[in-house]
Write a protein that holds these residues in place. Sequence first.
Motif, mmCIF file in Angstrom:
data_model
loop_
_atom_site.group_PDB
_atom_site.id
_atom_site.type_symbol
_atom_site.label_atom_id
_atom_site.label_comp_id
_atom_site.label_asym_id
_atom_site.label_seq_id
_atom_site.Cartn_x
_atom_site.Cartn_y
_atom_site.Cartn_z
ATOM 1 N N LEU A 1 0.836 -1.201 0.000
ATOM 2 C CA LEU A 1 0.000 0.000 0.000
ATOM 3 C C LEU A 1 0.874 1.256 0.000
ATOM 4 C CD1 LEU A 1 -2.995 1.058 0.300
ATOM 5 C CD2 LEU A 1 -2.431 1.331 2.715
ATOM 6 N N GLU A 2 1.941 1.243 0.811
ATOM 7 C CA GLU A 2 2.830 2.402 0.847
ATOM 8 C C GLU A 2 3.563 2.562 -0.478
ATOM 9 O OE1 GLU A 2 2.597 4.601 3.060
ATOM 10 O OE2 GLU A 2 1.264 3.397 4.315
ATOM 11 N N MET A 3 3.891 1.455 -1.128
ATOM 12 C CA MET A 3 4.468 1.527 -2.477
ATOM 13 C C MET A 3 3.470 2.165 -3.434
ATOM 14 S SD MET A 3 6.443 -2.132 -2.973
ATOM 15 C CE MET A 3 6.636 -1.843 -4.726
ATOM 16 N N ILE B 1 -3.391 -6.432 -3.386
ATOM 17 C CA ILE B 1 -3.977 -6.314 -2.045
ATOM 18 C C ILE B 1 -5.449 -6.709 -2.070
ATOM 19 C CG2 ILE B 1 -4.537 -4.717 -0.156
ATOM 20 C CD1 ILE B 1 -2.109 -3.016 -1.115
ATOM 21 N N ARG B 2 -6.204 -6.171 -3.022
ATOM 22 C CA ARG B 2 -7.649 -6.415 -3.097
ATOM 23 C C ARG B 2 -7.981 -7.888 -3.276
ATOM 24 N NH1 ARG B 2 -10.994 -5.150 -6.449
ATOM 25 N NH2 ARG B 2 -12.737 -4.244 -5.279
ATOM 26 N N ALA B 3 -7.120 -8.611 -3.989
ATOM 27 C CA ALA B 3 -7.399 -10.018 -4.303
ATOM 28 C C ALA B 3 -7.506 -10.878 -3.051
ATOM 29 C CB ALA B 3 -6.318 -10.564 -5.226
ATOM 30 N N LYS C 1 -1.793 0.588 -9.830
ATOM 31 C CA LYS C 1 -2.925 -0.334 -9.949
ATOM 32 C C LYS C 1 -2.505 -1.778 -9.693
ATOM 33 C CE LYS C 1 -5.821 2.437 -13.033
ATOM 34 N NZ LYS C 1 -6.417 2.561 -14.385
ATOM 35 N N GLU C 2 -1.289 -2.128 -10.071
ATOM 36 C CA GLU C 2 -0.798 -3.497 -9.837
ATOM 37 C C GLU C 2 -0.760 -3.806 -8.343
ATOM 38 O OE1 GLU C 2 2.998 -3.739 -11.673
ATOM 39 O OE2 GLU C 2 2.198 -4.130 -13.694
#
Length: 390
Positions: free
Chosen positions: A347-349, A369-371, A363-364
Amino acid sequence: MFRNLLLVICLFGIVLPLFSQKPDVIVLGVGHSTQLINYEQQPAALRAFIDKVKPNAICIERSPEEYSRNDFYEFTYEQQYTAVPYAKENNIPLYPIDWLPFETDTELGFGIKDLSVPRFVRQKEGFLGFTVFTDSADFKDDLYFAEHPNYIQRIESWYASHPERASSDLPRRLFLYRTFMQAKRIQKVLENYSSGDTVLVVIGAFHKNDIEKHVMEQGYRVVQPSTFGSIDQQTIDQHFKQSDAHAILSFNLLGMQSKLSKINDQLVDYALTKLENPDSIEFRLFQIRRAVLLKKASSKDAVAQYQILLSGLKDEQWTWNGVKDRTRIDSYFDPFGNLTLGDRIRLEMAREYRKLLNDKHYKEQIAIIRAKLSANKKAMFDHYIEKYLD
């Protein structure tokens, strides 16, 4: 004359022993979670104060029913993470003395059954929103701020002020009733102790003065916390714990507080120096985030360092993240508090990629994370990303 004198002697002979059987009472008024942003009020200072008092019992701000389930307000760091563990480690009896209204009453008054459950997504701040601090006094007040005359006067004014509309007066009226019931429960605790004993009450500062008035009317001697003196640096060092550092750094560097550009540099830097494992991924994350906030690391440099962290991450987990409800994506101070350590690094990236206008890599990372999230967590995550990831 002689008869009158004899009567006085007899009365004092009866009253004085009765009074002397009562314990002393100390009410330490605290700010909820100010321990994480105020150097003078940090957890180590609270422990050191309790150590100075050496109480025979500690009363805490939680109702008996919830305490029996090990259920605390999520934002009362001073209770479940400081006073309660200290008491248990030192075999000091604990008494939960808070009072809560029935759900039917809160639903009638506020339209909410449970006042401790936040909405699906939290507001930026305020009631059931994220906990943040903006008042400079919260960062500067000493440990004994609640006994200062100007603070007492401010609280008294709030108690006495009636809003223009009576229908808007429930918070004040409920607060008064709640404090009254807290005082009654404290009185029940005091009845179990006698002369030479000391009972310490650790409670929100708004309650302190009213509680003291009540117990003094019942014949108990109230001792002000400041009489035990200030807490020096050596004593703070002695009472500091690793868990303090993790909580302070998480709150200030990862939570909503970091968005306000209002951080206690002295406390944060002190916490960084006290961490004992500088090779941990968690510690390195704090360091990088601190450098970013101070503008000592560019987004490009931060991304490179985050990538190194991810490549070295194995099974390390958060030491502390403040999350109470594991079904949520947030904590009481951080929109993304319940992400794993690895996903928080991603997330920080993503945050830094967004600053670099690198939409593809942003977006990658978000997709990875969302997956891993449930449907509910995804919905919360998406909302918080849109509002707070910048």
